[in-house]
Design a protein around this motif. Structure first.
Motif, PDB file in Angstrom:
ATOM      1  N   GLY A  25       0.812  -1.203   0.000  1.00  0.00           N
ATOM      2  CA  GLY A  25       0.000   0.000   0.000  1.00  0.00           C
ATOM      3  C   GLY A  25       0.844   1.250   0.000  1.00  0.00           C
ATOM      4  O   GLY A  25       2.045   1.189   0.298  1.00  0.00           O
ATOM      5  N   GLY A  26       0.202   2.375  -0.336  1.00  0.00           N
ATOM      6  CA  GLY A  26       0.898   3.652  -0.317  1.00  0.00           C
ATOM      7  C   GLY A  26       0.605   4.473  -1.560  1.00  0.00           C
ATOM      8  O   GLY A  26       0.266   3.918  -2.612  1.00  0.00           O
ATOM      9  N   ASP A  27       0.704   5.814  -1.412  1.00  0.00           N
ATOM     10  CA  ASP A  27       0.494   6.714  -2.555  1.00  0.00           C
ATOM     11  C   ASP A  27      -0.837   6.472  -3.259  1.00  0.00           C
ATOM     12  O   ASP A  27      -0.913   6.532  -4.494  1.00  0.00           O
ATOM     13  CB  ASP A  27       1.633   6.558  -3.572  1.00  0.00           C
ATOM     14  CG  ASP A  27       2.946   7.087  -3.007  1.00  0.00           C
ATOM     15  OD1 ASP A  27       2.907   8.015  -2.184  1.00  0.00           O
ATOM     16  OD2 ASP A  27       4.003   6.546  -3.380  1.00  0.00           O
ATOM     17  N   LEU A  45      -7.527   4.923  -0.737  1.00  0.00           N
ATOM     18  CA  LEU A  45      -7.697   6.357  -0.473  1.00  0.00           C
ATOM     19  C   LEU A  45      -6.981   6.761   0.814  1.00  0.00           C
ATOM     20  O   LEU A  45      -6.281   7.787   0.865  1.00  0.00           O
ATOM     21  CB  LEU A  45      -9.192   6.673  -0.367  1.00  0.00           C
ATOM     22  CG  LEU A  45      -9.601   8.093   0.021  1.00  0.00           C
ATOM     23  CD1 LEU A  45      -9.094   9.104  -0.993  1.00  0.00           C
ATOM     24  CD2 LEU A  45     -11.120   8.193   0.141  1.00  0.00           C
ATOM     25  N   MET A  46      -7.131   5.926   1.846  1.00  0.00           N
ATOM     26  CA  MET A  46      -6.527   6.245   3.147  1.00  0.00           C
ATOM     27  C   MET A  46      -4.996   6.142   3.115  1.00  0.00           C
ATOM     28  O   MET A  46      -4.321   6.676   3.996  1.00  0.00           O
ATOM     29  CB  MET A  46      -7.089   5.306   4.214  1.00  0.00           C
ATOM     30  CG  MET A  46      -8.548   5.611   4.549  1.00  0.00           C
ATOM     31  SD  MET A  46      -9.284   4.309   5.599  1.00  0.00           S
ATOM     32  CE  MET A  46      -8.291   4.510   7.097  1.00  0.00           C
ATOM     33  N   GLU A  56      -1.645  10.474   1.624  1.00  0.00           N
ATOM     34  CA  GLU A  56      -1.362  11.201   2.853  1.00  0.00           C
ATOM     35  C   GLU A  56      -2.519  12.081   3.331  1.00  0.00           C
ATOM     36  O   GLU A  56      -3.184  12.733   2.542  1.00  0.00           O
ATOM     37  CB  GLU A  56      -0.108  12.060   2.661  1.00  0.00           C
ATOM     38  CG  GLU A  56       0.777  12.048   3.902  1.00  0.00           C
ATOM     39  CD  GLU A  56       2.179  12.505   3.553  1.00  0.00           C
ATOM     40  OE1 GLU A  56       2.788  13.170   4.394  1.00  0.00           O
ATOM     41  OE2 GLU A  56       2.632  12.207   2.438  1.00  0.00           O
ATOM     42  N   LYS A  57      -2.725  12.090   4.632  1.00  0.00           N
ATOM     43  CA  LYS A  57      -3.686  12.991   5.283  1.00  0.00           C
ATOM     44  C   LYS A  57      -5.118  12.824   4.792  1.00  0.00           C
ATOM     45  O   LYS A  57      -5.868  13.787   4.710  1.00  0.00           O
ATOM     46  CB  LYS A  57      -3.274  14.449   5.092  1.00  0.00           C
ATOM     47  CG  LYS A  57      -1.960  14.808   5.742  1.00  0.00           C
ATOM     48  CD  LYS A  57      -1.612  16.254   5.426  1.00  0.00           C
ATOM     49  CE  LYS A  57      -0.218  16.604   5.924  1.00  0.00           C
ATOM     50  NZ  LYS A  57       0.297  17.855   5.393  1.00  0.00           N
ATOM     51  N   THR A  58      -5.509  11.618   4.417  1.00  0.00           N
ATOM     52  CA  THR A  58      -6.859  11.424   3.914  1.00  0.00           C
ATOM     53  C   THR A  58      -7.629  10.453   4.793  1.00  0.00           C
ATOM     54  O   THR A  58      -7.154   9.362   5.094  1.00  0.00           O
ATOM     55  CB  THR A  58      -6.809  10.874   2.469  1.00  0.00           C
ATOM     56  OG1 THR A  58      -5.877  11.641   1.729  1.00  0.00           O
ATOM     57  CG2 THR A  58      -8.167  10.945   1.811  1.00  0.00           C
ATOM     58  N   GLY A  59      -8.821  10.860   5.180  1.00  0.00           N
ATOM     59  CA  GLY A  59      -9.709   9.960   5.911  1.00  0.00           C
ATOM     60  C   GLY A  59     -10.432   9.050   4.929  1.00  0.00           C
ATOM     61  O   GLY A  59     -10.115   9.048   3.733  1.00  0.00           O
TER      62      GLY A  59
END
Lengths: 141, 141, 141, 141
Positions: free
Chosen positions: C35-37, C74-75, C78-81
């Motif tokens: 995961g990531g980005d 989505l999570m 960065e900085k996303t709920g």
């Protein structure tokens, strides 16, 4: 504003975008039957210019009708601009051929502060046969 | 058939439907870049005639591109006709304006005996920014 | 944050919602691979509990996977709920049966200020056969 | 077959799939209100087990309801089996919380030889507020 006046206002909105000359000019033969409170009902007789390569109503034009008439339904709700499209989907159920009179019935299912959810049913006016149905989600924030 | 030949065949298919004069005539400025094995890549420079009332790529024309270019992708697979649309959906992510060069990349995700599942990504060729993405399910039985 | 750490973070997010006991408890057997980005890749072995009445992967559970794994993608940005669902669609291409190992690859196609557009491909990890593909639009404003 | 008998038949169909123990066991609390001629109306009181991590109706379970109740609507039409899902989409309009009574109204829009087109509206029975709407296309050939 009475329903008759709203239909007139929506027909003028169609005339304005047709006049402006972009892709909306393909709405030139759309006739607004009634409108108001988030609903817009329109009619269109299928012409050669709306057909696909096998001689029936073109799927891209069907999607254009879903887009445009649902936007008019949205605009018939008080104080609402046309918004911006987020998602649009169309299910194609029966073919329509040249000369068929289409009834296009678009409704606002929910109008929130930032999002509007619209649906559209396209039927053959004479036979009642369903041609297509669509959903359209717009950003109105 | 080599990829270059298939691109040529798809460009001829576009020319044929444009010539026939229905709604597909709006594909006149579509340029086929490559094709074959269920894929079709096309380019189009956005023109005044493709715009909506606020001056950006019209959502109905975007849907028309999803419909048409995915159908060409399907036709690039061996022995396959254009099929009949069942469901089409488009997500609108960024606006495109007049003069923008669009890259339209359509792929056959699954081609079965009766159904074909296609997807389309439309991006701005210069910036790489995604404009829209679509899915298209067709009956090919 | 390295990709390995993000995968760990997403696996913890799965554990947390499973623990909370609502409908997300059905994600209990989901294994986060990476995961990531804006991307999340997960695996799941189809169990009896995921099947429909004819013994293959249930369409409602497939939709639940599209919903959940795209939300993790989505999570991972960065900085996303998790945001709130607006529109979700799934195309069902091939059946999966008990014991099949699914690869679920979810990507953020666009993350804007108010909207996120995500897509998900579900394949059979061993055969490479596509099982389903989905789109998911969320409100993140 | 009278409408009351069809509702009973559909309730038995629910009981049968719940009994079989796969993912359909989550339909255990669905109550069939009426059915017949391609329509199925059901009720469900939202429980803890149907909720997402923020305490409202889970989007994956909403999609499961769209899938399942539209399939019952299809089965209420004469001589029709459950078919196989092709495309399913859901628009999420308002949240529902624990204890809310949902009214799920599924209709067959078109039943052809090979394809069925179904739609589903989910509303809060007490407030009339729309929770979600869905479309479902199935192969019945």
């Amino acid at each position: 504003m009475a329903s008759r006046n709203i239909a007139k206002y929506l027909q003028q909105a169609v005339a304005a975008v047709v006049e402006r000359g972009g892709f909306d000019r393909h709405l030139a033969k759309v006739n607004i039957v009634s409108g108001g409170d988030g609903r817009c009902v329109a009619e269109l007789v299928v012409q050669e210019e709306h057909k696909n390569s096998v001689g029936t109503l073109h799927g891209g034009f069907t999607a254009t009708l879903v887009d445009a008439i649902s936007t008019l339904a949205l605009m018939s709700a008080e104080k609402t601009g046309p918004g911006v499209s987020i998602d649009l989907s169309v299910s194609y159920m029966n073919a329509a051929k040249s000369g068929d009179k289409l009834l296009i019935d678009a409704n606002t299912v929910k109008l929130g502060k930032t999002l509007a959810f619209l649906k559209v049913d396209i039927t053959n006016k004479e036979t009642g046969r369903v041609i297509a149905s669509g959903k359209h989600t717009k950003f109105v924030g």
